[in-house]
Design a protein around this motif. Structure first.
Motif, PDB file in Angstrom:
ATOM      1  N   ARG A   1      68.983  -3.577  -4.607  1.00  0.00           N
ATOM      2  CA  ARG A   1      67.523  -2.773  -4.594  1.00  0.00           C
ATOM      3  C   ARG A   1      67.566  -1.769  -5.591  1.00  0.00           C
ATOM      4  NH1 ARG A   1      69.858   1.874   0.070  1.00  0.00           N
ATOM      5  NH2 ARG A   1      72.129   1.597  -0.295  1.00  0.00           N
ATOM      6  N   VAL A   2      66.326  -1.177  -5.406  1.00  0.00           N
ATOM      7  CA  VAL A   2      65.970  -0.326  -6.858  1.00  0.00           C
ATOM      8  C   VAL A   2      66.842   0.869  -6.671  1.00  0.00           C
ATOM      9  CG1 VAL A   2      64.088   0.743  -8.001  1.00  0.00           C
ATOM     10  CG2 VAL A   2      63.766  -1.557  -7.192  1.00  0.00           C
ATOM     11  N   ASP A   3      67.461   1.194  -8.130  1.00  0.00           N
ATOM     12  CA  ASP A   3      68.475   2.474  -7.992  1.00  0.00           C
ATOM     13  C   ASP A   3      67.508   3.192  -8.787  1.00  0.00           C
ATOM     14  OD1 ASP A   3      70.986   3.608  -8.095  1.00  0.00           O
ATOM     15  OD2 ASP A   3      70.863   2.971  -9.908  1.00  0.00           O
ATOM     16  N   ALA A   4      66.701   3.337 -10.051  1.00  0.00           N
ATOM     17  CA  ALA A   4      66.700   3.648 -11.164  1.00  0.00           C
ATOM     18  C   ALA A   4      65.056   2.785 -11.847  1.00  0.00           C
ATOM     19  CB  ALA A   4      67.676   3.996 -12.058  1.00  0.00           C
ATOM     20  N   VAL A   5      64.224   4.092 -11.729  1.00  0.00           N
ATOM     21  CA  VAL A   5      62.551   3.406 -12.395  1.00  0.00           C
ATOM     22  C   VAL A   5      62.558   4.267 -13.846  1.00  0.00           C
ATOM     23  CG1 VAL A   5      60.748   2.605 -11.302  1.00  0.00           C
ATOM     24  CG2 VAL A   5      62.331   2.611 -10.088  1.00  0.00           C
ATOM     25  N   ILE A   6      62.178   3.366 -14.485  1.00  0.00           N
ATOM     26  CA  ILE A   6      60.900   4.366 -15.644  1.00  0.00           C
ATOM     27  C   ILE A   6      59.648   3.788 -15.620  1.00  0.00           C
ATOM     28  CG2 ILE A   6      63.345   5.414 -17.091  1.00  0.00           C
ATOM     29  CD1 ILE A   6      62.604   2.367 -19.165  1.00  0.00           C
ATOM     30  N   ALA A   7      58.910   3.935 -16.590  1.00  0.00           N
ATOM     31  CA  ALA A   7      57.752   3.807 -16.446  1.00  0.00           C
ATOM     32  C   ALA A   7      57.441   1.802 -16.028  1.00  0.00           C
ATOM     33  CB  ALA A   7      56.799   3.954 -17.564  1.00  0.00           C
ATOM     34  N   ASP A   8      58.196   1.348 -17.295  1.00  0.00           N
ATOM     35  CA  ASP A   8      57.646   0.267 -18.015  1.00  0.00           C
ATOM     36  C   ASP A   8      59.291  -1.111 -16.637  1.00  0.00           C
ATOM     37  OD1 ASP A   8      55.172  -0.423 -17.520  1.00  0.00           O
ATOM     38  OD2 ASP A   8      55.517   0.671 -20.272  1.00  0.00           O
ATOM     39  N   ALA A   9      60.091  -0.674 -16.361  1.00  0.00           N
ATOM     40  CA  ALA A   9      61.480  -0.527 -16.014  1.00  0.00           C
ATOM     41  C   ALA A   9      61.840  -0.277 -15.033  1.00  0.00           C
ATOM     42  CB  ALA A   9      62.247  -1.248 -17.752  1.00  0.00           C
ATOM     43  N   ALA A  10      62.817  -1.365 -14.361  1.00  0.00           N
ATOM     44  CA  ALA A  10      63.817  -0.463 -13.410  1.00  0.00           C
ATOM     45  C   ALA A  10      64.929  -1.110 -13.605  1.00  0.00           C
ATOM     46  CB  ALA A  10      63.231  -1.046 -11.668  1.00  0.00           C
ATOM     47  N   ARG A  11      66.104  -0.369 -12.566  1.00  0.00           N
ATOM     48  CA  ARG A  11      67.722  -0.886 -12.560  1.00  0.00           C
ATOM     49  C   ARG A  11      67.626  -1.022 -10.984  1.00  0.00           C
ATOM     50  NH1 ARG A  11      70.850   3.661 -14.998  1.00  0.00           N
ATOM     51  NH2 ARG A  11      70.647   4.540 -13.086  1.00  0.00           N
ATOM     52  N   VAL A  12      68.088  -2.270 -11.108  1.00  0.00           N
ATOM     53  CA  VAL A  12      68.521  -3.071  -9.348  1.00  0.00           C
ATOM     54  C   VAL A  12      70.283  -3.338  -9.312  1.00  0.00           C
ATOM     55  CG1 VAL A  12      68.026  -4.850  -7.425  1.00  0.00           C
ATOM     56  CG2 VAL A  12      66.748  -4.198  -9.693  1.00  0.00           C
TER      57      VAL A  12
END
Lengths: 258, 166
Positions: A135-146
């Motif tokens: 699941r998604v753990d952190a989000v910025i505008a154009d990327a995310a950390r899963v």
């Protein structure tokens, strides 16, 4: 003339023509040899040039073949993902490419090329056509950390399809998946399918995770443990699907603090 | 102005670490390219900006990674501190110093990660960490040490050209 027409000179003419043919053959052979001597360097040069051209074309074609093979691979992945999304119409998906992994070996995260600009929010589940990956753990505008389910800090509430029981699936630093909190009186077998249970509100129910490969049950333990073989190859993640219509529930305020 | 060269180098090292290096496993361990590059940079005699590089690299890795930012920041600063110590004592054998810093730096960052993550509540068995992450990581970092040292030495000579002797 009359003697010649009468055939009286035939032997003499044969000797003459044979000598003539031999002489011409000799001259011809020498001429061809001399001609080859003078023209062959030019042929080698032209052959070398032609060879270089053909090698260039071959390299170009090989590059095209590699590119096409890559496109075929991507198309097959995308086709499988489209089939998966059609088979599960209750969810809305957003496809994303995996562009990196966590720089630390202690954590199992991947970085995807979709972020809040694409409607990705923290907590959204991420799957492939094979099953759940995290699941998604952190989000910025154009990327995310899963956060992958193999991460040592990950814990997923699951159910065993055949045994009709619930358990907790935890990751590890080596990427192995372990089922914990299985009651001792439950009979589980290798091959049992592991699915998300939906309890806790972190993941939607019935997403496939993997299969039980072995069970550790000791009489003096409160619970059984089992090792799970995930259906997803976490080392070869390329394109994933984010379930964007799932809203995770934060139940932490409901958990009584000690 | 010379310090501006840190921007592309640090960015490149972190991007390579995330996109390429972290996909190459030995058991469960991976190499740490920013660590090796920082160690090589800090070992160059003429370099005086290694502390800034360490802090910037640590913050960037902390931003990209899920690990708490204190681990890469303090870990990389410790690597630079080690390099400064070794540079003064083992100055005649820079490759020996490079290998020593790589070895010790990898151990320090690994132990720091283990401590901080366990403190955060992540269950990490020490034997698994040492056997599957730390030791393979040390080996991979050692393999990267020589090429990284050569690249950073050339970079240092380009950024800090020595005055010509007449």
């Amino acid at each position: 003339m009359a003697l010649a027409l009468g055939g009286y000179f035939s032997s003499a003419s044969n000797v003459f023509t044979v000598s003539l043919v031999n002489l011409q053959t000799w001259f011809s052979a020498r001429f061809v040899a001399i001609q080859d001597f003078f023209t062959s360097p030019r042929d080698i040069a032209s052959l070398r040039q032609r060879n270089a051209e053909l090698e260039g074309e071959l390299a170009e074609l090989q590059a095209q073949v590699i590119q096409l093979q890559q496109e075929v691979g991507e198309t097959q992945i995308l086709q499988a993902l489209v089939d998966f999304s059609r088979a599960n119409p209750e969810n809305t998906y957003r496809a994303a490419a995996v562009i990196g992994r966590d720089p630390s070996p202690f954590l199992h995260y991947v970085i995807i090329n979709r972020g809040s600009n694409d409607g990705i929010l923290r907590g959204m589940p991420v799957v492939t056509n094979q099953g759940l990956i995290g699941r998604v753990d952190a989000v910025i505008a154009d990327a995310a950390r899963v956060q992958l389910i193999t991460d040592p800090a990950s814990s997923v509430n699951v159910r065993l399809q055949n045994a009709e029981t619930e358990a907790s699936l935890v990751g590890s630093v080596t990427g192995d998946l372990t089922l914990e909190l299985i009651p001792q009186d439950i009979n589980i077998q290798p091959g049992d399918l592991v699915l998300t249970s939906g309890l806790g509100g972190g993941y939607p129910p019935d997403l496939i995770i993997g299969q039980v490969v072995n069970v550790r049950s000791r009489d003096f333990d409160l619970f059984q443990q089992a090792t799970v073989q995930p259906v997803v190859d976490f080392n070869r993640l390329e394109i994933v699907l984010v379930i964007v219509n799932f809203k995770p529930v934060d139940i932490s305020p409901l958990i009584p603090s000690p | 102005m010379r310090n501006l060269v840190a921007v592309p180098v640090i960015l490149l090292s972190v991007i390579l670490q995330s996109a390429v290096i972290s996909r190459v496993y030995l058991l469960s361990g991976i190499a740490d390219l920013p660590l090796v590059m920082l160690a090589a940079w800090a070992l160059q005699e003429e370099v005086d900006s290694a502390w800034h590089w360490a802090a910037a690299t640590g913050l960037l890795v902390g931003f990209v990674s899920g690990i708490p930012w204190v681990v890469p920041v303090f870990g990389y600063v410790a690597v630079v501190a080690l390099a400064q110590i070794f540079q003064k004592r083992v100055w005649q054998a820079p490759l020996l110093a490079m290998f020593s810093i790589t070895f010790l730096g990898t151990i320090i960052i690994s132990l720091l990660s283990l401590f901080v993550l366990r403190f955060s509540g992540v269950p990490l068995p020490v034997d698994d960490v040492l056997g599957s992450l730390t030791l393979p990581g040390v080996l991979l970092n050692m393999l990267l040490a020589i090429p990284a040292y050569a690249v950073m030495r050339d970079l240092a000579r380009w950024v800090y050209p020595s005055p010509e002797v007449e």
